[in-house]
Design an enzyme around this catalytic site. Structure first.
Site, PDB file in Angstrom:
ATOM      1  N   LYS A  13       0.828  -1.225   0.000  1.00 47.21           N
ATOM      2  CA  LYS A  13       0.000   0.000   0.000  1.00 47.21           C
ATOM      3  C   LYS A  13       0.854   1.263   0.000  1.00 47.21           C
ATOM      4  O   LYS A  13       0.629   2.190  -0.768  1.00 47.21           O
ATOM      5  CB  LYS A  13      -0.955   0.010   1.213  1.00 47.21           C
ATOM      6  CG  LYS A  13      -1.843  -1.204   1.305  1.00 47.21           C
ATOM      7  CD  LYS A  13      -2.710  -1.204   2.546  1.00 47.21           C
ATOM      8  CE  LYS A  13      -1.991  -1.268   3.881  1.00 47.21           C
ATOM      9  NZ  LYS A  13      -1.263  -2.531   4.166  1.00 47.21           N
ATOM     10  N   ARG A  88      -9.639   0.462   9.165  1.00 47.89           N
ATOM     11  CA  ARG A  88      -9.152  -0.882   9.477  1.00 47.89           C
ATOM     12  C   ARG A  88     -10.168  -1.683  10.282  1.00 47.89           C
ATOM     13  O   ARG A  88      -9.897  -2.831  10.633  1.00 47.89           O
ATOM     14  CB  ARG A  88      -7.893  -0.735  10.327  1.00 47.89           C
ATOM     15  CG  ARG A  88      -6.626  -1.093   9.608  1.00 47.89           C
ATOM     16  CD  ARG A  88      -5.524  -0.792  10.597  1.00 47.89           C
ATOM     17  NE  ARG A  88      -4.344  -1.503  10.341  1.00 47.89           N
ATOM     18  CZ  ARG A  88      -3.309  -0.991   9.650  1.00 47.89           C
ATOM     19  NH1 ARG A  88      -3.393   0.186   9.102  1.00 47.89           N
ATOM     20  NH2 ARG A  88      -2.226  -1.683   9.504  1.00 47.89           N
ATOM     21  N   ARG A 127      11.916  -5.845   4.129  1.00 45.40           N
ATOM     22  CA  ARG A 127      11.671  -4.403   3.929  1.00 45.40           C
ATOM     23  C   ARG A 127      12.704  -3.568   4.695  1.00 45.40           C
ATOM     24  O   ARG A 127      13.046  -3.852   5.832  1.00 45.40           O
ATOM     25  CB  ARG A 127      10.271  -4.033   4.438  1.00 45.40           C
ATOM     26  CG  ARG A 127      10.074  -2.518   4.482  1.00 45.40           C
ATOM     27  CD  ARG A 127       8.640  -2.113   4.642  1.00 45.40           C
ATOM     28  NE  ARG A 127       8.010  -2.658   5.829  1.00 45.40           N
ATOM     29  CZ  ARG A 127       6.700  -2.577   6.061  1.00 45.40           C
ATOM     30  NH1 ARG A 127       5.908  -1.983   5.202  1.00 45.40           N
ATOM     31  NH2 ARG A 127       6.183  -3.098   7.167  1.00 45.40           N
ATOM     32  N   ARG A 171       0.047  -9.215  13.159  1.00 42.62           N
ATOM     33  CA  ARG A 171      -0.630  -8.141  12.404  1.00 42.62           C
ATOM     34  C   ARG A 171      -1.526  -8.736  11.325  1.00 42.62           C
ATOM     35  O   ARG A 171      -2.611  -8.227  11.053  1.00 42.62           O
ATOM     36  CB  ARG A 171       0.408  -7.188  11.780  1.00 42.62           C
ATOM     37  CG  ARG A 171       1.004  -6.226  12.802  1.00 42.62           C
ATOM     38  CD  ARG A 171       2.325  -5.628  12.363  1.00 42.62           C
ATOM     39  NE  ARG A 171       2.263  -4.952  11.088  1.00 42.62           N
ATOM     40  CZ  ARG A 171       3.323  -4.735  10.309  1.00 42.62           C
ATOM     41  NH1 ARG A 171       4.520  -5.143  10.675  1.00 42.62           N
ATOM     42  NH2 ARG A 171       3.191  -4.101   9.162  1.00 42.62           N
TER      43      ARG A 171
HETATM   44  P1  AP5 Z   1       4.933  -1.649   1.761  1.00 51.48           P
HETATM   45  O1  AP5 Z   1       4.569  -0.764   0.627  1.00 51.48           O
HETATM   46  O2  AP5 Z   1       5.761  -1.089   2.860  1.00 51.48           O
HETATM   47  O3  AP5 Z   1       3.616  -2.394   2.338  1.00 51.48           O
HETATM   48  P2  AP5 Z   1       2.368  -1.832   3.139  1.00 51.48           P
HETATM   49  O4  AP5 Z   1       1.148  -2.510   2.594  1.00 51.48           O
HETATM   50  O5  AP5 Z   1       2.375  -0.343   3.171  1.00 51.48           O
HETATM   51  O6  AP5 Z   1       2.706  -2.484   4.545  1.00 51.48           O
HETATM   52  P3  AP5 Z   1       2.659  -1.924   6.028  1.00 51.48           P
HETATM   53  O7  AP5 Z   1       3.410  -2.947   6.856  1.00 51.48           O
HETATM   54  O8  AP5 Z   1       3.138  -0.514   6.135  1.00 51.48           O
HETATM   55  O9  AP5 Z   1       1.155  -1.997   6.307  1.00 51.48           O
HETATM   56  P4  AP5 Z   1       0.432  -2.063   7.629  1.00 51.48           P
HETATM   57  O10 AP5 Z   1      -0.951  -1.808   7.171  1.00 51.48           O
HETATM   58  O11 AP5 Z   1       0.608  -3.295   8.436  1.00 51.48           O
HETATM   59  O12 AP5 Z   1       1.174  -0.975   8.529  1.00 51.48           O
HETATM   60  P5  AP5 Z   1       0.790   0.507   8.940  1.00 51.48           P
HETATM   61  O13 AP5 Z   1       2.023   1.297   8.875  1.00 51.48           O
HETATM   62  O14 AP5 Z   1      -0.425   0.971   8.202  1.00 51.48           O
HETATM   63  O15 AP5 Z   1       5.664  -2.938   1.127  1.00 51.48           O
HETATM   64  C1  AP5 Z   1       6.170  -3.991   1.946  1.00 51.48           C
HETATM   65  C2  AP5 Z   1       7.459  -4.552   1.320  1.00 51.48           C
HETATM   66  O16 AP5 Z   1       7.122  -5.246   0.113  1.00 51.48           O
HETATM   67  C3  AP5 Z   1       8.494  -3.475   0.907  1.00 51.48           C
HETATM   68  O17 AP5 Z   1       9.779  -3.989   1.133  1.00 51.48           O
HETATM   69  C4  AP5 Z   1       8.246  -3.275  -0.604  1.00 51.48           C
HETATM   70  O18 AP5 Z   1       9.431  -2.881  -1.291  1.00 51.48           O
HETATM   71  C5  AP5 Z   1       7.790  -4.667  -1.023  1.00 51.48           C
HETATM   72  N1  AP5 Z   1       6.800  -4.668  -2.100  1.00 51.48           N
HETATM   73  C6  AP5 Z   1       5.716  -3.852  -2.194  1.00 51.48           C
HETATM   74  N2  AP5 Z   1       4.976  -4.170  -3.261  1.00 51.48           N
HETATM   75  C7  AP5 Z   1       5.607  -5.224  -3.857  1.00 51.48           C
HETATM   76  C8  AP5 Z   1       5.309  -6.018  -5.014  1.00 51.48           C
HETATM   77  N3  AP5 Z   1       4.216  -5.787  -5.741  1.00 51.48           N
HETATM   78  N4  AP5 Z   1       6.154  -7.011  -5.314  1.00 51.48           N
HETATM   79  C9  AP5 Z   1       7.243  -7.275  -4.565  1.00 51.48           C
HETATM   80  N5  AP5 Z   1       7.599  -6.545  -3.477  1.00 51.48           N
HETATM   81  C10 AP5 Z   1       6.780  -5.541  -3.118  1.00 51.48           C
HETATM   82  O19 AP5 Z   1       0.332   0.300  10.456  1.00 51.48           O
HETATM   83  C11 AP5 Z   1       1.248   0.001  11.488  1.00 51.48           C
HETATM   84  C12 AP5 Z   1       0.528  -0.063  12.821  1.00 51.48           C
HETATM   85  O20 AP5 Z   1      -0.111   1.199  13.111  1.00 51.48           O
HETATM   86  C13 AP5 Z   1      -0.627  -1.088  12.925  1.00 51.48           C
HETATM   87  O21 AP5 Z   1      -0.146  -2.395  13.248  1.00 51.48           O
HETATM   88  C14 AP5 Z   1      -1.478  -0.468  14.040  1.00 51.48           C
HETATM   89  O22 AP5 Z   1      -0.925  -0.717  15.306  1.00 51.48           O
HETATM   90  C15 AP5 Z   1      -1.375   1.028  13.756  1.00 51.48           C
HETATM   91  N6  AP5 Z   1      -2.438   1.528  12.882  1.00 51.48           N
HETATM   92  C16 AP5 Z   1      -2.262   2.069  11.627  1.00 51.48           C
HETATM   93  N7  AP5 Z   1      -3.453   2.421  11.098  1.00 51.48           N
HETATM   94  C17 AP5 Z   1      -4.401   2.096  12.018  1.00 51.48           C
HETATM   95  C18 AP5 Z   1      -5.818   2.185  12.041  1.00 51.48           C
HETATM   96  N8  AP5 Z   1      -6.511   2.678  11.008  1.00 51.48           N
HETATM   97  N9  AP5 Z   1      -6.473   1.772  13.151  1.00 51.48           N
HETATM   98  C19 AP5 Z   1      -5.802   1.273  14.202  1.00 51.48           C
HETATM   99  N10 AP5 Z   1      -4.458   1.128  14.256  1.00 51.48           N
HETATM  100  C20 AP5 Z   1      -3.758   1.538  13.166  1.00 51.48           C
END
Ligand code: AP5
Length: 214
Positions: A13, A88, A127, A171
């Site tokens: 994402k 979420r 990552r 997660r």
């Molecule tokens: P990346 O683009 O970093 O993936 P992402 O989907 O953004 O993953 P996140 O881990 O950031 O998502 P998340 O939803 O768990 O975390 P968030 O920060 O929102 O890509 C991942 C890897 O894959 C990279 O190395 C990239 O290069 C590679 N890649 C990407 N696309 C690829 C492809 N097509 N092919 C091959 N490789 C690829 O949330 C973190 C924490 O915050 C949560 O656990 C929670 O505690 C809190 N939080 C955030 N939002 C909320 C909410 N709305 N409500 C409650 N708690 C929340």
């Protein structure tokens, strides 16, 4: 153009949003980034959410809804936004409907990036993120040219604290229990589009552009 990106942790994402906001000239709003910034700055919000993020649990809905409402009210969102990582929970999706109504806006697209658990674990364990500009790397699919350094700004690359395998699996479980129902919630509207997130990054971006240019 008002868009929501949904999908499991590691679906890509953040990677797709960072590329698309440059093309579309709208802000990328990531609740995860907002919480991590709050933790880094040791703000009141940061102190409340630090342990929750480390465990891979969700931040309570009321705290999350309120930061999103404030952010979407800002001037730079007037031509649209990509909301990444929110909603979420179904309660957050309902709150977002209410926020949009109060701002006189509507969601245009909800894009769901479908990726399975093993691919997610593989991606996240490889990552690395630039501590200076936030560019996202992958040691297998998108490695930096110089080990440990950002290609763009030379900043040091780091691994997120919640990227250890046991936290990633937690997660993913939290996602299946709480966020998967959000996909069903949007399925009832005609705004949900599913993209195969297992494709390479360029193919996924092309798919998203096809959807929004249709
Ligand atoms: P990346 O683009 O970093 O993936 P992402 O989907 O953004 O993953 P996140 O881990 O950031 O998502 P998340 O939803 O768990 O975390 P968030 O920060 O929102 O890509 C991942 C890897 O894959 C990279 O190395 C990239 O290069 C590679 N890649 C990407 N696309 C690829 C492809 N097509 N092919 C091959 N490789 C690829 O949330 C973190 C924490 O915050 C949560 O656990 C929670 O505690 C809190 N939080 C955030 N939002 C909320 C909410 N709305 N409500 C409650 N708690 C929340």
């Amino acid at each position: 153009m008002n868009m929501v990106f949904l999908g499991p942790p590691g679906a890509g994402k953040g990677t797709y949003a960072k590329r698309l906001v440059e093309m579309l000239n709208i802000p990328h709003i990531s609740t995860g980034d907002m919480f991590r910034e709050a933790v880094a700055s040791k703000s009141e919000l940061g102190k409340k959410v630090e342990e929750i993020l480390k465990r891979g649990d969700l931040v309570p809905d009321d705290l999350t809804n309120s930061i999103v409402k404030d952010r979407l009210s800002k001037e730079d969102c007037k031509n649209g936004f990509i909301l990444d990582g929110f909603p979420r929970t179904v309660a957050q999706a309902k709150a977002l409907d209410e926020i949009m109504r109060s701002l006189g806006k509507d969601l245009d697209y909800v894009i769901y990036f479908e990726v399975d658990e093993e691919e997610v674990v593989k991606r996240i364990s490889n990552r690395r993120i630039c501590s200076n500009c936030g560019k996202i790397y992958n040691l297998i699919t998108l490695p930096p040219k110089v080990d440990g350094k950002c290609d763009v700004c030379g900043g040091n690359l780091y691994q997120r604290e919640d990227d250890k395998e046991e936290v990633v699996r937690k997660r993913y479980k939290v996602y299946m229990e709480n966020t998967y129902p959000v996909i069903e919630y949007y399925q009832k509207s005609n705004k949900l589009f599913t993209v195969n997130g297992a494709l390479d990054v360029d193919s996924v971006i092309k798919e998203v552009l096809n959807i929004i240019r249709r």
